[in-house]
Structure formats: structure tokens, C-alpha cells
Design an enzyme around this catalytic site. Structure first.
Site, short mmCIF file in Angstrom:
data_model
loop_
_atom_site.label_atom_id
_atom_site.label_comp_id
_atom_site.label_asym_id
_atom_site.label_seq_id
_atom_site.Cartn_x
_atom_site.Cartn_y
_atom_site.Cartn_z
N GLY A 104 2.93 7.01 -4.46
CA GLY A 104 2.55 5.68 -4.03
C GLY A 104 2.19 5.67 -2.55
O GLY A 104 2.60 6.55 -1.79
N CYS A 105 1.43 4.67 -2.14
CA CYS A 105 0.95 4.65 -0.75
C CYS A 105 2.10 4.47 0.25
O CYS A 105 2.28 5.29 1.15
CB CYS A 105 -0.12 3.57 -0.57
SG CYS A 105 0.35 1.92 -1.10
N HIS A 106 2.88 3.40 0.10
CA HIS A 106 4.01 3.19 1.02
C HIS A 106 4.97 4.38 0.96
O HIS A 106 5.46 4.86 1.98
CB HIS A 106 4.78 1.92 0.65
CG HIS A 106 4.01 0.66 0.76
ND1 HIS A 106 3.62 0.12 1.97
CD2 HIS A 106 3.56 -0.20 -0.19
CE1 HIS A 106 2.98 -1.02 1.77
NE2 HIS A 106 2.91 -1.23 0.47
N SER A 153 4.39 7.46 0.28
CA SER A 153 3.88 8.68 0.89
C SER A 153 4.30 8.80 2.35
O SER A 153 4.76 9.85 2.80
CB SER A 153 2.35 8.72 0.79
OG SER A 153 1.94 8.85 -0.55
#
Length: 306
Positions: A113-115, A117
Site C-alpha cells: 500500500g502507498c502509506h 510503503s
């Protein structure tokens, strides 16, 4: 030439993957006519015809797509949350020690996931090396461009913006954000951190910041800088010494890029750990293509913006 199918190619992540792959001569994209894009029979044929299948779908649809795949040679790279904490799926963050080997040999890869990462990139090395206790009570603030919310949020900011859209907008107020389970599992944290995700009024870009009291760390700022520099000596994550812009750090700095930059700030009492990247790059599509490159035995940065 490898055959690739993007299931969910009309979404934000799928579109960016397709844009990257359309420029490559070593990839043949399997495409479906618009009328067949959601037809299960056509999707099943495409999924089983692919060497690599990217899933850019909601969680339930991603699970259903995996069930459709009968070809044992098809490699699945799932960008949803559905499989990120499962032990039989490789977690697709190859810059972490030992993870590239798992990605290279796996047929099932869960894209981070972006957050998550940014948080994992900062925390996992510290916990693994014993610099930060796994029971530390932390808070994480994460700024994201509005493209992270998909087509509806992009439309809100582009076509229906109000005065409220001009500032940062905090969400996940219940402290139950879907990226928290993978942050815990992959970083090694035991205590769930307080998490503050904020949508900011630019299209893409991300900044994850974690303040830590020096008393909770073994070593000082210079030790942290040295650890990050050695741990991320290769790959798309790198330590950058003081990249601040006149005392500021912009979450938009790496918009359009597929890399991630880590930095350390603070003083003898309080330390600030910062990761900056693109929520659509190393936070989504770029990471997915990086994982595909590793599976294919290519340079991980092939076809990416670095």
C-alpha cells in the site's frame, strides 16, 4: 515477449501501469474490448493466457480473480489490500532484506500500500537491526496527493472542488486505516501506531513522517543515517542527505517518479524520519512494475521513471 493482462486497467493504478508498459517492446498487453472488460468469461481467458496478471481491483474482486486462475505459470501481482498479510503471498517490497528473492520465485505477489510503503521503509530496518524496539509507541503522519483516492476523488478535486479542498483533509478518523495491518506485519511493530493520513491538494506525491524520541533509539541521528545508507545501497529506495527545500519538505517533490527518498532530521532528543515518493509510483504502479521486472529477471528499474 511476455504477455501481460491488467485486470482493472481503467482505474488510476491500472492506467498508469498500462501507460508504462505500452512504451515497452518486450511486453505484449492483453486487452479486452470495453464491453467485455467486466465479463467474467473473457477476464478468465485473459488471466489464464497471461504470463503476468496485474490485479487493480477492489479487495473482493481481486480474491475472485485469483480463483479464476488455473494456469500454474501465471504470476499474479495484486495491487489491492486483499493478500498483503498472507504468508503464502510474497510481499512486493524488494528493497527489504530477503524480499527480492521471494518476489523473484513467487507466483503470487502482493503489492504494498502507498502509506504503508513509506512507513515500512523507515521502520523495518530499524526494528530488524535492533535500533528501535518493536514495542515502541509511535505516530505516523502521511500526506498524499488526491489521486490516491481514485477516480471519484480526482473528480472531486478537479471538477467539484470547494474551499475545503484547498487545504489538507484528514481522514480515517476512526484509527482503523486498511494499511495498518501490513505496517505491523512487515515492519515488525507490535504496537499499532497512531495514524494520521492527510489528502493534500496536488495530484500525486507522498510524504510519510514518523517522529521518534531519541530515548527509544539505540544510537543517534548519524547512526540512523548510516544504517539507511547501507541498508538501501541499491534499488529504488535511497537515503538522501538533507534534501529540504529552504527548511521545508514538499510531498510533491517526487511526483511522476518511481523512486523513494528517505531522510533523517531532529536533534539529540527528538528525531524525525521522513520518506518521500509518489503515491502512484513507488506507492502503487511503479512498485508493481518493479516487481514484474524482478520476476522476469530484468533490471528492477526497467521502464520506470527514476
Amino acid at each position: 515477449m511476455k504477455r501481460v493482462f491488467i485486470d482493472g486497467s481503467a482505474g488510476t493504478t491500472g492506467l498508469r501501469i498500462r501507460e508504462r508498459l505500452e512504451k515497452r517492446s518486450d511486453i505484449e498487453l492483453i486487452t479486452l474490448a470495453e464491453a467485455l472488460r467486466k465479463d467474467d468469461f473473457s477476464r478468465k481467458i485473459a488471466l489464464n493466457s497471461a504470463d503476468i496478471a496485474f490485479l487493480c481491483l477492489p479487495d473482493a474482486a481481486a480474491r475472485d480473480a485469483v480463483k479464476m486462475i488455473e494456469n500454474p505459470a501465471t504470476v499474479v501481482i495484486d495491487t489491492s489490500t486483499a493478500h498483503r498479510t498472507l504468508d503464502d503471498w510474497a510481499y512486493g517490497f524488494p528493497e527489504l532484506e530477503g524480499y527480492a528473492e521471494k518476489v523473484a520465485s513467487s507466483k503470487r505477489i502482493a503489492n504494498p500500500g502507498c502509506h504503508a510503503s513509506g512507513a515500512i521503509a523507515l521502520l523495518e530496518p530499524l526494528i530488524k537491526k535492533g535500533v528501535l524496539n518493536d514495542s515502541a509507541k509511535l505516530s505516523i503522519t502521511s500526506l498524499t496527493g488526491f489521486s490516491g483516492g481514485g477516480k471519484k476523488m480526482i473528480a472531486d478535486y478537479s471538477e467539484a472542488a470547494t474551499d475545503l479542498h484547498q487545504g489538507g483533509r484528514t481522514y480515517a478518523l476512526s484509527q482503523s486505516h486498511k494499511h495498518l495491518p501490513e505496517i505491523l506485519k512487515i515492519s515488525g511493530l507490535v504496537e499499532t501506531p497512531a495514524f494520521l493520513p492527510i489528502v493534500v491538494p496536488h495530484y500525486s506525491g507522498m510524504e510519510v513522517a514518523i517522529p521518534v524520541f531519541a530515548a527509544d533509539l539505540k544510537g543517534g541521528i548519524d547512526d540512523l543515517k548510516a544504517l539507511y545508507s547501507s541498508y538501501y545501497a541499491s534499488g529504488l529506495v535511497r537515503y538522501v542527505e538533507d534534501p529540504s527545500e529552504g527548511g521545508f519538505l514538499s510531498s510533491a517533490k517526487l511526483s511522476g517518479k518511481d523512486t523513494m527518498e528517505l531522510s533523517v532530521y531532529g536533534n539529540a532528543e527528538r528525531v524525525l524520519l521522513v520518506a518521500r515518493f509518489d503515491n502512484l509510483g513507488k506507492g502503487a504502479s511503479g512498485a508493481a512494475i518493479e516487481n514484474m521486472n524482478i520476476v522476469l529477471g530484468l533490471d528492477p528499474a526497467t521502464g520506470l521513471e527514476v
